[in-house]
Design a protein around this motif. Structure first.
Motif, PDB file in Angstrom:
ATOM      1  N   ARG A  92       0.829  -1.204   0.000  1.00 33.36           N
ATOM      2  CA  ARG A  92       0.000   0.000   0.000  1.00 33.36           C
ATOM      3  C   ARG A  92       0.869   1.261   0.000  1.00 33.36           C
ATOM      4  NH1 ARG A  92      -3.978  -0.164  -2.382  1.00 33.36           N
ATOM      5  NH2 ARG A  92      -4.539   1.833  -1.453  1.00 33.36           N
ATOM      6  N   PHE A  93       1.950   1.240   0.795  1.00 34.41           N
ATOM      7  CA  PHE A  93       2.858   2.390   0.816  1.00 34.41           C
ATOM      8  C   PHE A  93       3.505   2.593  -0.549  1.00 34.41           C
ATOM      9  CE2 PHE A  93       7.269   3.849   1.230  1.00 34.41           C
ATOM     10  CZ  PHE A  93       7.031   5.137   1.686  1.00 34.41           C
ATOM     11  N   ARG A  94       3.919   1.500  -1.171  1.00 32.30           N
ATOM     12  CA  ARG A  94       4.563   1.618  -2.489  1.00 32.30           C
ATOM     13  C   ARG A  94       3.589   2.177  -3.516  1.00 32.30           C
ATOM     14  NH1 ARG A  94       6.612   3.113  -6.039  1.00 32.30           N
ATOM     15  NH2 ARG A  94       8.177   2.238  -7.449  1.00 32.30           N
ATOM     16  N   ARG A  95       2.324   1.763  -3.457  1.00 30.90           N
ATOM     17  CA  ARG A  95       1.338   2.301  -4.391  1.00 30.90           C
ATOM     18  C   ARG A  95       1.120   3.789  -4.137  1.00 30.90           C
ATOM     19  NH1 ARG A  95      -2.724   0.813  -7.762  1.00 30.90           N
ATOM     20  NH2 ARG A  95      -4.424   2.296  -7.936  1.00 30.90           N
ATOM     21  N   ARG A  96       1.001   4.148  -2.867  1.00 33.22           N
ATOM     22  CA  ARG A  96       0.781   5.557  -2.544  1.00 33.22           C
ATOM     23  C   ARG A  96       1.953   6.410  -2.992  1.00 33.22           C
ATOM     24  NH1 ARG A  96      -2.954   9.098  -2.625  1.00 33.22           N
ATOM     25  NH2 ARG A  96      -2.799  10.718  -1.028  1.00 33.22           N
ATOM     26  N   TYR A  97       3.147   5.909  -2.800  1.00 28.94           N
ATOM     27  CA  TYR A  97       4.342   6.643  -3.224  1.00 28.94           C
ATOM     28  C   TYR A  97       4.347   6.822  -4.741  1.00 28.94           C
ATOM     29  CZ  TYR A  97       9.258   7.931  -3.628  1.00 28.94           C
ATOM     30  OH  TYR A  97      10.430   8.582  -3.917  1.00 28.94           O
ATOM     31  N   ALA A  98       3.996   5.757  -5.472  1.00 26.46           N
ATOM     32  CA  ALA A  98       3.955   5.854  -6.926  1.00 26.46           C
ATOM     33  C   ALA A  98       2.868   6.830  -7.387  1.00 26.46           C
ATOM     34  CB  ALA A  98       3.724   4.470  -7.543  1.00 26.46           C
ATOM     35  N   GLU A  99       1.702   6.803  -6.712  1.00 28.69           N
ATOM     36  CA  GLU A  99       0.627   7.733  -7.075  1.00 28.69           C
ATOM     37  C   GLU A  99       1.047   9.183  -6.851  1.00 28.69           C
ATOM     38  OE1 GLU A  99      -2.605   6.473  -4.673  1.00 28.69           O
ATOM     39  OE2 GLU A  99      -3.330   4.962  -6.113  1.00 28.69           O
ATOM     40  N   LEU A 100       1.726   9.429  -5.746  1.00 33.13           N
ATOM     41  CA  LEU A 100       2.162  10.793  -5.469  1.00 33.13           C
ATOM     42  C   LEU A 100       3.246  11.238  -6.441  1.00 33.13           C
ATOM     43  CD1 LEU A 100       2.191  10.640  -1.575  1.00 33.13           C
ATOM     44  CD2 LEU A 100       0.545  11.792  -3.047  1.00 33.13           C
ATOM     45  N   GLN A 101       4.103  10.312  -6.850  1.00 33.01           N
ATOM     46  CA  GLN A 101       5.071  10.648  -7.892  1.00 33.01           C
ATOM     47  C   GLN A 101       4.360  11.021  -9.188  1.00 33.01           C
ATOM     48  OE1 GLN A 101       7.705   7.171  -8.031  1.00 33.01           O
ATOM     49  NE2 GLN A 101       9.385   8.491  -7.407  1.00 33.01           N
ATOM     50  N   GLU A 102       3.338  10.254  -9.540  1.00 31.83           N
ATOM     51  CA  GLU A 102       2.589  10.545 -10.763  1.00 31.83           C
ATOM     52  C   GLU A 102       1.894  11.899 -10.665  1.00 31.83           C
ATOM     53  OE1 GLU A 102      -0.894   8.501 -13.558  1.00 31.83           O
ATOM     54  OE2 GLU A 102      -0.124   7.478 -11.774  1.00 31.83           O
ATOM     55  N   VAL A 103       1.356  12.208  -9.477  1.00 30.59           N
ATOM     56  CA  VAL A 103       0.735  13.523  -9.290  1.00 30.59           C
ATOM     57  C   VAL A 103       1.758  14.626  -9.500  1.00 30.59           C
ATOM     58  CG1 VAL A 103      -0.274  15.052  -7.553  1.00 30.59           C
ATOM     59  CG2 VAL A 103      -1.112  12.725  -7.798  1.00 30.59           C
ATOM     60  N   GLY A 104       2.978  14.409  -9.009  1.00 33.87           N
ATOM     61  CA  GLY A 104       4.017  15.414  -9.197  1.00 33.87           C
ATOM     62  C   GLY A 104       4.341  15.640 -10.660  1.00 33.87           C
ATOM     63  N   TRP A 105       4.434  14.549 -11.407  1.00 35.77           N
ATOM     64  CA  TRP A 105       4.709  14.701 -12.837  1.00 35.77           C
ATOM     65  C   TRP A 105       3.542  15.360 -13.562  1.00 35.77           C
ATOM     66  CZ3 TRP A 105       9.321  14.782 -14.571  1.00 35.77           C
ATOM     67  CH2 TRP A 105      10.314  13.994 -14.011  1.00 35.77           C
ATOM     68  N   GLU A 106       2.317  15.015 -13.163  1.00 40.51           N
ATOM     69  CA  GLU A 106       1.158  15.663 -13.779  1.00 40.51           C
ATOM     70  C   GLU A 106       1.151  17.159 -13.487  1.00 40.51           C
ATOM     71  OE1 GLU A 106      -2.233  13.661 -12.304  1.00 40.51           O
ATOM     72  OE2 GLU A 106      -1.972  11.869 -13.556  1.00 40.51           O
ATOM     73  N   HIS A 107       1.532  17.504 -12.251  1.00 41.06           N
ATOM     74  CA  HIS A 107       1.582  18.925 -11.918  1.00 41.06           C
ATOM     75  C   HIS A 107       2.644  19.640 -12.742  1.00 41.06           C
ATOM     76  CE1 HIS A 107       1.122  22.540  -9.621  1.00 41.06           C
ATOM     77  NE2 HIS A 107       2.363  22.491  -9.169  1.00 41.06           N
ATOM     78  N   ALA A 108       3.795  18.969 -12.920  1.00 44.81           N
ATOM     79  CA  ALA A 108       4.839  19.566 -13.759  1.00 44.81           C
ATOM     80  C   ALA A 108       4.352  19.757 -15.191  1.00 44.81           C
ATOM     81  CB  ALA A 108       6.090  18.682 -13.734  1.00 44.81           C
ATOM     82  N   THR A 109       3.591  18.773 -15.694  1.00 42.08           N
ATOM     83  CA  THR A 109       3.040  18.895 -17.050  1.00 42.08           C
ATOM     84  C   THR A 109       2.078  20.071 -17.151  1.00 42.08           C
ATOM     85  OG1 THR A 109       3.244  16.504 -17.365  1.00 42.08           O
ATOM     86  CG2 THR A 109       1.753  17.681 -18.840  1.00 42.08           C
ATOM     87  N   LEU A 110       1.231  20.230 -16.128  1.00 37.73           N
ATOM     88  CA  LEU A 110       0.298  21.360 -16.134  1.00 37.73           C
ATOM     89  C   LEU A 110       1.026  22.690 -16.081  1.00 37.73           C
ATOM     90  CD1 LEU A 110      -2.508  20.045 -13.762  1.00 37.73           C
ATOM     91  CD2 LEU A 110      -2.577  20.235 -16.249  1.00 37.73           C
ATOM     92  N   LEU A 111       2.113  22.744 -15.304  1.00 32.88           N
ATOM     93  CA  LEU A 111       2.899  23.977 -15.254  1.00 32.88           C
ATOM     94  C   LEU A 111       3.502  24.288 -16.619  1.00 32.88           C
ATOM     95  CD1 LEU A 111       4.738  23.616 -11.818  1.00 32.88           C
ATOM     96  CD2 LEU A 111       2.807  25.095 -12.373  1.00 32.88           C
ATOM     97  N   GLU A 112       3.974  23.250 -17.310  1.00 33.17           N
ATOM     98  CA  GLU A 112       4.503  23.463 -18.647  1.00 33.17           C
ATOM     99  C   GLU A 112       3.416  23.959 -19.591  1.00 33.17           C
ATOM    100  OE1 GLU A 112       6.252  19.840 -19.891  1.00 33.17           O
ATOM    101  OE2 GLU A 112       8.009  20.013 -18.559  1.00 33.17           O
ATOM    102  N   ARG A 113       2.211  23.432 -19.445  1.00 36.18           N
ATOM    103  CA  ARG A 113       1.116  23.907 -20.290  1.00 36.18           C
ATOM    104  C   ARG A 113       0.754  25.352 -19.959  1.00 36.18           C
ATOM    105  NH1 ARG A 113      -3.056  18.714 -20.132  1.00 36.18           N
ATOM    106  NH2 ARG A 113      -1.656  17.210 -21.121  1.00 36.18           N
ATOM    107  N   ASP A 114       0.813  25.693 -18.659  1.00 32.10           N
ATOM    108  CA  ASP A 114       0.571  27.089 -18.288  1.00 32.10           C
ATOM    109  C   ASP A 114       1.597  28.001 -18.946  1.00 32.10           C
ATOM    110  OD1 ASP A 114      -1.580  26.446 -16.753  1.00 32.10           O
ATOM    111  OD2 ASP A 114      -0.480  26.400 -14.859  1.00 32.10           O
ATOM    112  N   ALA A 115       2.859  27.548 -18.921  1.00 32.04           N
ATOM    113  CA  ALA A 115       3.910  28.357 -19.551  1.00 32.04           C
ATOM    114  C   ALA A 115       3.684  28.473 -21.054  1.00 32.04           C
ATOM    115  CB  ALA A 115       5.277  27.740 -19.257  1.00 32.04           C
ATOM    116  N   ASP A 116       3.249  27.370 -21.693  1.00 34.22           N
ATOM    117  CA  ASP A 116       2.961  27.418 -23.134  1.00 34.22           C
ATOM    118  C   ASP A 116       1.827  28.397 -23.428  1.00 34.22           C
ATOM    119  OD1 ASP A 116       4.917  25.595 -23.669  1.00 34.22           O
ATOM    120  OD2 ASP A 116       3.569  23.860 -23.673  1.00 34.22           O
ATOM    121  N   ASN A 117       0.788  28.362 -22.600  1.00 34.80           N
ATOM    122  CA  ASN A 117      -0.314  29.310 -22.804  1.00 34.80           C
ATOM    123  C   ASN A 117       0.146  30.751 -22.645  1.00 34.80           C
ATOM    124  OD1 ASN A 117      -2.174  27.338 -23.332  1.00 34.80           O
ATOM    125  ND2 ASN A 117      -2.958  27.228 -21.248  1.00 34.80           N
ATOM    126  N   ALA A 118       1.029  30.972 -21.630  1.00 37.16           N
ATOM    127  CA  ALA A 118       1.550  32.326 -21.439  1.00 37.16           C
ATOM    128  C   ALA A 118       2.375  32.769 -22.633  1.00 37.16           C
ATOM    129  CB  ALA A 118       2.379  32.385 -20.157  1.00 37.16           C
TER     130      ALA A 118
END
Length: 488
Positions: free
Chosen positions: A145-171
């Motif tokens: 369960r801990f390993r899954r949670r850690y992987a999910e949070l890593q994925e959330v971090g990458w998704e957030h980075a992707t959204l930030l890149e999209r924000d920069a592209d829009n700007a």
């Protein structure tokens, strides 16, 4: 797939070894084949059906142990121990909702204890079942369960980075459009004025032929510069000028029988219009895949609330990955909107509430980072807590039970001496509990039922294995003996 195959081979090796051993509880060939087949099924389905896989592994371990507990409990515990631990970890790792796997662990625990208390060895076996499932099932599951949670949070971090890149592209796109407008309004106007003046100078009759030729060259250069500026502006404003399909065009292109309700009468911002296009197109595509033939309604309200609703599917729906809806949620969140999707009246509905203008994301990166780190720490604490609780329960419970077992089953030397042969069992002063039922290495007299009692209350000294044995035939004492089984 290869990783699971390697893990299965590692788990299977101990099962095969349990058949090759010379211990009395060795596995038969048919048992090896059966257990290997059960483990193969568990390892195959663990990714999609973690609770089923965990239930199979728990059931196999319990059967293997309980069948052998009276004559070779060590083989019963060890043979499937790696298989259960690996399956428990994988089940915790792949379970989206931990409740089903937690229920499987609980059911196995209760079933094992009940069988142990009623059929196989009593409280000793029940304690071993509880400890085994705790160490081999609960602890690896918690780490999974801990390993899954850690992987999910890593994925959330990458998704957030992707959204930030999209924000920069829009700007960047917005800045490009602003620069294009400024160049058009300022530089383009000046170039057009310069070309007009040079053209007028070229027609001046007082100029010599050489001067007129120079003016002509200058006019051509200014005109070429204006054309290049137009090309640059077209590149800069390519995204802004790209036509966006209307909601009517999206519905028409889908080829579906759709009831369209468009209450939006004013113009829509370009980026918001693209989001409406994307949500509608993806939702209609999902209907084609998962609910073919269902009735569809597309509604765009004046406040830019988009709803795509489909009724029940006349055909069995296809199983999807859910990534399309995740992508839509990201796209809507990128412009500052809200997204929701879920079943409705036997069908499905996609809802998106969009702003009039794209809004910047308000969650700073350091806030997301702190939130992610807090979630990881919380999951780690939970895992450590579960592991510590299991280990503490075993460390305290096992010695505590050993003391209780020894103290409550003591037959004193006086009671042993007063036990006369041919005395009825009901007339003897005996403890309420026996120490063990069938101790290893001890053979009972033929046609006799024997009781084994502790000689003293300390279960940890060198005489801890000594036992008083009283054997009965037809409820009358026929044999009594002190079994000296010293060790250490």
């Amino acid at each position: 797939m290869w990783a699971r195959l390697i893990l299965w081979v590692c788990a299977a090796s101990l099962v095969v070894a349990a058949a090759a051993t010379s211990r009395p509880g060795r596995l038969a060939i048919w048992e090896v084949v059966l257990y290997l087949a059960v483990l193969a099924v568990a390892f195959v389905v663990v990714r999609k059906r973690p609770a089923v896989a965990l239930g199979l592994a728990l059931g196999a371990w319990l059967v293997c142990y309980l069948v052998r507990v009276e004559f070779d409990s060590a083989t019963g515990v060890i043979a499937l121990a790696p298989a259960l631990a690996i399956t428990s970890f994988l089940a915790g790792r792949h379970a989206k909702d931990p409740r089903a796997t937690a229920i499987a662990l609980t059911i196995a625990e209760v079933a094992g204890v009940v069988v142990a208390l009623t059929e196989r060895g009593g409280s000793d076996t029940a304690l071993a079942v509880t400890s085994g499932i705790g160490v081999l099932g609960v602890v690896p599951w918690a780490f999974g369960r801990f390993r899954r949670r850690y992987a999910e949070l890593q994925e959330v971090g990458w998704e957030h980075a992707t959204l930030l890149e999209r924000d920069a592209d829009n700007a960047r796109n917005a800045e490009r459009a602003r620069l294009a407008g400024e160049m058009h309004d300022l530089v383009g106007h000046e170039l057009a004025r310069a070309a007009l003046l040079v053209g007028a100078l070229e027609l001046e009759p007082a100029l010599t032929a050489q001067q007129r030729e120079a003016a002509k060259t200058a006019r051509a250069s200014v005109t070429a510069a204006a054309e290049r500026l137009a090309d640059v502006m077209q590149v800069l404003r390519a995204d802004e000028d790209e036509p966006v399909a209307t909601i009517e065009e999206v519905v028409q292109r889908s080829g579906l029988d759709v009831e369209l309700i468009n209450k939006r009468i004013t113009a829509i911002d370009g980026i918001i219009a693209r989001t409406v296009h994307r949500v509608a197109a993806e939702a209609l595509t999902n209907v084609i895949k998962h609910a073919p033939g269902a009735k569809i309604t597309v509604e765009l309200r004046q406040n830019l609330e988009l709803r795509i609703t489909n009724g029940p599917a006349p055909k069995p729906p296809a199983v999807g990955s859910g990534k399309g809806l995740v992508g839509l949620a990201e796209r809507v969140a990128l412009v500052g909107g809200r997204f929701d999707a879920g079943p409705k009246d036997g069908g499905f509905e996609v809802r998106a509430k969009l702003p009039e203008r794209p809004l910047p994301r308000t969650t700073p990166t350091h806030v997301r980072r702190e939130s992610t780190e807090a979630e990881i720490r919380k999951s780690a604490r939970r895992t450590v807590l579960i592991t510590s609780a299991v280990c503490a329960a075993i460390a305290i419970g096992v010695p505590g039970y050993m003391v209780f077992d020894a103290v409550t089953s003591v037959l004193t030397p006086q009671q042993f001496a007063q036990a006369r042969l041919d005395t009825a069992e009901d007339d003897l002063d005996l403890p309420l509990r026996t120490r063990v039922d069938n101790p290893l290495g001890v053979t009972a007299p033929k046609n006799a039922e024997c009781r084994y009692y502790s000689t003293h209350a300390n279960p940890f000294d060198h005489a801890r294995h000594d036992l008083y044995r009283l054997c009965f035939r037809e409820d009358r004492l026929t044999h009594k003996e002190l079994l000296v089984r010293r060790s250490g």
